[in-house]
Design a protein around this motif. Sequence first.
Motif, short mmCIF file in Angstrom:
data_model
loop_
_atom_site.label_atom_id
_atom_site.label_comp_id
_atom_site.label_asym_id
_atom_site.label_seq_id
_atom_site.Cartn_x
_atom_site.Cartn_y
_atom_site.Cartn_z
N LEU A 28 -42.30 1.36 26.85
CA LEU A 28 -40.86 0.73 26.38
C LEU A 28 -39.95 1.81 27.40
O LEU A 28 -39.18 1.58 28.20
N ILE A 29 -40.25 3.15 27.27
CA ILE A 29 -39.26 4.14 27.85
C ILE A 29 -39.93 4.22 29.90
O ILE A 29 -38.52 4.27 29.75
N VAL A 30 -41.10 4.19 29.83
CA VAL A 30 -40.87 3.41 31.23
C VAL A 30 -39.85 2.74 31.72
O VAL A 30 -39.86 2.83 32.61
N ALA A 31 -40.39 0.86 31.28
CA ALA A 31 -39.63 -0.30 31.50
C ALA A 31 -38.21 0.44 31.35
O ALA A 31 -37.39 -0.41 32.42
N VAL A 32 -37.38 1.19 30.02
CA VAL A 32 -36.32 1.07 30.06
C VAL A 32 -35.76 1.68 31.51
O VAL A 32 -34.63 1.82 31.63
N ALA A 33 -36.16 3.03 31.78
CA ALA A 33 -36.10 3.89 32.92
C ALA A 33 -35.71 3.30 34.74
O ALA A 33 -35.01 3.27 35.28
N ALA A 34 -36.46 1.95 34.71
CA ALA A 34 -37.01 1.39 36.02
C ALA A 34 -36.16 0.32 35.79
O ALA A 34 -35.21 -0.30 37.14
#
Length: 392
Positions: A28-34
């Motif tokens: 989820l963190i990676v998706a939000v950052a992307a």
Amino acid sequence: MSLAVERDGTPLVARPRSRWRGWLVVVLIVAVAALLLLWAGSAFTASEKGRTDPESHGPDGYRALVEVLRDHGVSVQVTRSHRDVARLLADGAGTLVLPDPSTLSNDTVSAMIDAADTTVLLNPSSAVLDLAIPGAEIVGYGAHEVAADCDLPAADNAGTIRPGALMTGGDLSCFRDGDGAGLISQTSDGRTVRALDATLLFTNATITQNGNAALALALLGEHDALVWYVPSWNDSDARRASDATLADLTPGWVTPALVLLAATAAVAAIWRGRRFGPLVAERLPVTVRASETLEGRARLYARARDTGHAARILRRRSIAELGRLLGMGRGATPDAVIEAAAAAVAGPRDALRVLLTGPAPTTDAELVELSDRLAQWEAAIRAAVRTEGKRS
């Protein structure tokens, strides 16, 4: 985290049931950052388009000027490819509007200028200005409203403007301010090139000021056809061998090797890293009794001769015990406990106050005496509470 209890009362930690939750949080963190990076990139692109695009409604765009030109019968064609400029201007006389084409090579810029009868450089850089009008240069910046004062009817009829960049060169200069002019022009071989700083003259926010609109219509509406080229890095042809990037100069095997090393490091980090989830509590090899811990801490206090710290612990514990015996809550203040204890045994209130809040003892003998007196008060309160309970 669930607990299991053995027969001897020792708690055991059950195995985590949801280790995948940690990975879910990472994903989820990676998706939000992307998503944030994509949004920032689109916002930056939109901002850049608003500064230079003739179809932009923003304050730094030129949409208002384009619409007015079309209302006056000028055919305005916007192109984002330098290859289309010559084709769009091949059918007859026309005007080429050329914002700073720094992304194009000199040969391409020269070919575009040669394809038009009149070229208007809206905000040229020094290099492009010298290429289009040899010898021309930028010498300053306008600070006052000035009149045209030249033989160009399109400029003379506009009245006064406040120019942006000031330039020298060409065979005609208008809107002079000091050593430079806000508009310069040169005609050679039947083709005319004019240059001015349009960032303060022709944008949606400034087109209605002074004589900006009249000057824009006269300069850009000279011919019935107008081609407006919008430069961008996607349409650049200025890349030369000297502009090779680090990737171009790196051997082909380097990139796969770096990718393999990064993948290996990621796998090693996952393999050797701590597992996600709560910490696992382990049973101690031996059981340490509370009395042994208490005695050990007491020996440390005695060895350090810290009678003041030991006295504070005794008083704090005694206040808590007296409050418990008197049925007072944990939040009871020392003063409230003193008042209630003195009233319960009809004892000297001031003596109890000194005992609980007075100066700290300085010797072991004084510390022992303090402990004994505190124990006496606790015993007296305990007896008074029991007697009161029997009566009730």
